[in-house]
Enzyme design. Sequence first.
Site, short mmCIF file in Angstrom:
data_model
loop_
_atom_site.label_atom_id
_atom_site.label_comp_id
_atom_site.label_asym_id
_atom_site.label_seq_id
_atom_site.Cartn_x
_atom_site.Cartn_y
_atom_site.Cartn_z
N SER A 87 0.84 -1.35 0.02
CA SER A 87 0.06 0.21 -0.06
C SER A 87 0.84 1.32 0.03
O SER A 87 2.12 1.07 -0.02
CB SER A 87 -0.84 -0.02 1.16
OG SER A 87 -0.17 0.33 2.24
N LYS A 88 0.03 2.39 -0.05
CA LYS A 88 0.90 3.67 -0.02
C LYS A 88 2.07 3.91 0.80
O LYS A 88 3.02 4.49 0.62
CB LYS A 88 0.13 4.75 -0.38
CG LYS A 88 -0.63 4.78 -1.53
CD LYS A 88 -1.21 6.37 -1.71
CE LYS A 88 -1.68 6.40 -3.14
NZ LYS A 88 -3.01 6.94 -3.28
N ARG A 89 1.90 3.45 2.19
CA ARG A 89 2.80 3.56 3.06
C ARG A 89 4.23 3.03 2.67
O ARG A 89 5.12 3.16 3.28
CB ARG A 89 2.32 3.36 4.45
CG ARG A 89 2.28 1.73 4.54
CD ARG A 89 1.23 1.59 5.90
NE ARG A 89 1.00 0.19 6.28
CZ ARG A 89 1.66 -0.54 7.00
NH1 ARG A 89 2.62 0.10 7.70
NH2 ARG A 89 1.25 -1.78 7.12
#
Length: 485
Positions: free
Chosen positions: A255-257
């Site tokens: 995911s984006k993190r």
Amino acid sequence: MSDNIITTRFAPSPTGFMHIGNLRTALYSYLLSKSQGGKFILRIEDTDQERLVEGAEDVIIKTLEMTGLDYDEGPGIGGEHGPYIQSERKDIYKKYAEELIDKGFAYRCFCSAERLKSLHDDAGIGGYDRHCRELSREETEQKLAQGVPYVIRQKMPLEGSTSFTDEVYGYVEVENSELQDQILMKADGFPTYNFCHVVDDHLMGVTHVVRGNEYIISTPKYVLLYRAFGWELPKYVHLPLLMGRDEEEKVSKLSKRHGAVSFQDLVEQGYLPEAIVNYIALLGWCPKDSNQEMFTLDELKQSFSMEGLSKSPAVFDYEKLRWFNSEYIKKLPDDEYNEKALPILRDVCPEYIDTEKLAALLHSRISAFSDIPDSVAFVTSRADMELSLYANKKNKTTPESCLETLEDVLPLLENTVSWDNDTLFVVLKEYAASKEKKAGAVMWAVRIAAARQAVTPGGATELMEVFGREETLSRIRQAIDELRA
Ligand code: GLU
């Protein structure tokens, strides 16, 4: 299935950007058919009208174009099974849903939204209680006549179990009692994904369904639909999740993190589509009898086979992608490389810099085009530096010896007319010989004075050529002042 030719499809929902996991699904689906001379279809699954994002379809099409995943049938190009956008196929599904009702595999459900809501506890847990499953023909007719809105639900068997064999995960079986009477057609007349993808896969002659493993648990329901219609089941190829690793080494769904997760973002960060494709091909697949890592799309088509697919989740490693990218940048022909590198360099460099020469120095040294501004920061400004940089063990230099060298070479360089790498090299080498100094020691002094940092792309004279005459001389004069002080 129609003509026995392997047919696969990529069936994204246009709900936003192209996640790398989705691109991998598209790639494997493409490779599975293309490795065997088959057909690859693009189908846009947009029946969940609430989740649509404007422009998302263009992103999908553009991504497939940029990665070279050419489809044989799909929106824009058409084909014998069109249309390929599900909202344009709306009328097709109703007939099939009604066929299921007639055969006793589906039923109309007139329950109101309030009633359905009351079946759920506060956490939203709880399924449909099959209230309308056994409505009599008269009751149904009456509600239809009254115009009560309805959905069509699948009538799941109450006993027994349903199974299938996935090509990656193997045998999967569920108890039918665990299956909800899922909605096939919504009250707005649109089918659900659960229904229309089955109809479309059948009508489009899809022989292998390649998709993320989040669908594996629902697949028995789809198997029941195929059986209800009496259609031949496709082969199922579910793919493991793509994971990311965070700073604490914890692994979770990518995911984006973890970093950029969309194809577009990676491209914007300077990754080449070919490198991205090559890298993600290896995230869940490996060639059978070799350790080969570098693959063009054509080579992937040659080598790909389902046996190489893995069911263990793969972890996306940005460092590894950078490595692939640097290899692909090195392989870029000069004109293609320059087309990308020069605009960035021209944007950040002062006019006197020879950006073409600088670009050439960077060609084998960058891992992503977005590295360029940082890697030429020493060109665009003169950073503070430690004089201890002039000391170098291998070349036996010290700040003092470098000062002497620079004081000697400054007038020689001031008198050098043609300012190119070869000439400058000869000037410095002849100076070194005349003073019985190591050429390396002279080059070190000049390179540090010019670049003001230890590691540089290119040697002293290459950099002098990039800086040009005035800037080089000015930097050497500054270095002499600093060393004297
Ligand atoms: N539209 C579904 C998705 O984007 C496709 C699933 C499938 O390939 O069957 O997740």
